[in-house]
Motif scaffolding. Structure first.
Motif, mmCIF file in Angstrom:
data_model
loop_
_atom_site.group_PDB
_atom_site.id
_atom_site.type_symbol
_atom_site.label_atom_id
_atom_site.label_comp_id
_atom_site.label_asym_id
_atom_site.label_seq_id
_atom_site.Cartn_x
_atom_site.Cartn_y
_atom_site.Cartn_z
ATOM 1 N N GLU A 157 0.828 -1.205 0.000
ATOM 2 C CA GLU A 157 0.000 0.000 0.000
ATOM 3 C C GLU A 157 0.866 1.260 0.000
ATOM 4 N N LYS A 212 1.959 6.652 -6.852
ATOM 5 C CA LYS A 212 0.896 7.569 -7.284
ATOM 6 C C LYS A 212 1.327 9.021 -7.095
ATOM 7 N N VAL A 213 1.926 9.324 -5.907
ATOM 8 C CA VAL A 213 2.367 10.693 -5.629
ATOM 9 C C VAL A 213 3.484 11.091 -6.584
ATOM 10 N N THR A 217 2.399 1.683 -3.484
ATOM 11 C CA THR A 217 1.454 2.199 -4.481
ATOM 12 C C THR A 217 1.157 3.668 -4.228
ATOM 13 N N PHE A 218 1.081 4.050 -2.948
ATOM 14 C CA PHE A 218 0.851 5.467 -2.632
ATOM 15 C C PHE A 218 2.023 6.330 -3.104
#
Length: 138
Positions: A8, A15-16, A11-12
């Motif tokens: 998680e 994305k950022v 993936t965060f």
């Protein structure tokens, strides 16, 4: 942290990082930077000026020497002449060291003082050689 939290978090972060754009400098960034560096290097270096000009210092020194020579020629060094006759020339230094009459030092104190004195005078050439080898003295 378990595997699920790591995924998680990854993936965060992805994305950022994907949402942000890479910033790049302007095309003439290098030229502007080099122009500023050249402008700074061409500035005059501050040169310290003495408080009194050299001519004034020489004049004061020569005036002092001339005054001293005048006093010597006028009054001489005879202790019974001029204003020298009012000075008492007592060259007895026995009172100066009277406080040391009863002082005795142990041999340990004497050896410690001698050792520190020798080490003090040894470290000066050692430090000079060290600084010469490492190029910090010019």
């Amino acid at each position: 942290m378990d595997e699920q939290q790591k995924k998680e978090l990854e993936t965060f972060v992805d994305k950022v990082m994907g949402e942000t754009s890479l910033e790049s400098p302007s095309p003439d960034f290098t030229e502007k930077l080099m122009a500023k560096i050249e402008a700074q290097s061409q500035q005059e270096v501050f040169v310290a000026q003495p408080l009194l000009p050299r001519k004034l210092l020489m004049f004061l020194f020569l005036g002092f020497v001339a005054g001293f020579i005048y006093l010597l020629m006028t009054y001489g060094l005879d202790p019974n002449q001029g204003w020298f006759k009012n000075i008492e020339w007592n060259l007895d230094f026995s009172n100066t060291w009277r406080w040391m009459e009863g002082y005795t030092a142990s041999k340990v104190t004497l050896y410690a003082v001698l050792l520190f004195g020798v080490l003090f005078f040894v470290q000066i050439p050692w430090l000079k050689r060290y600084l010469d080898q490492h190029g910090t003295l010019s």
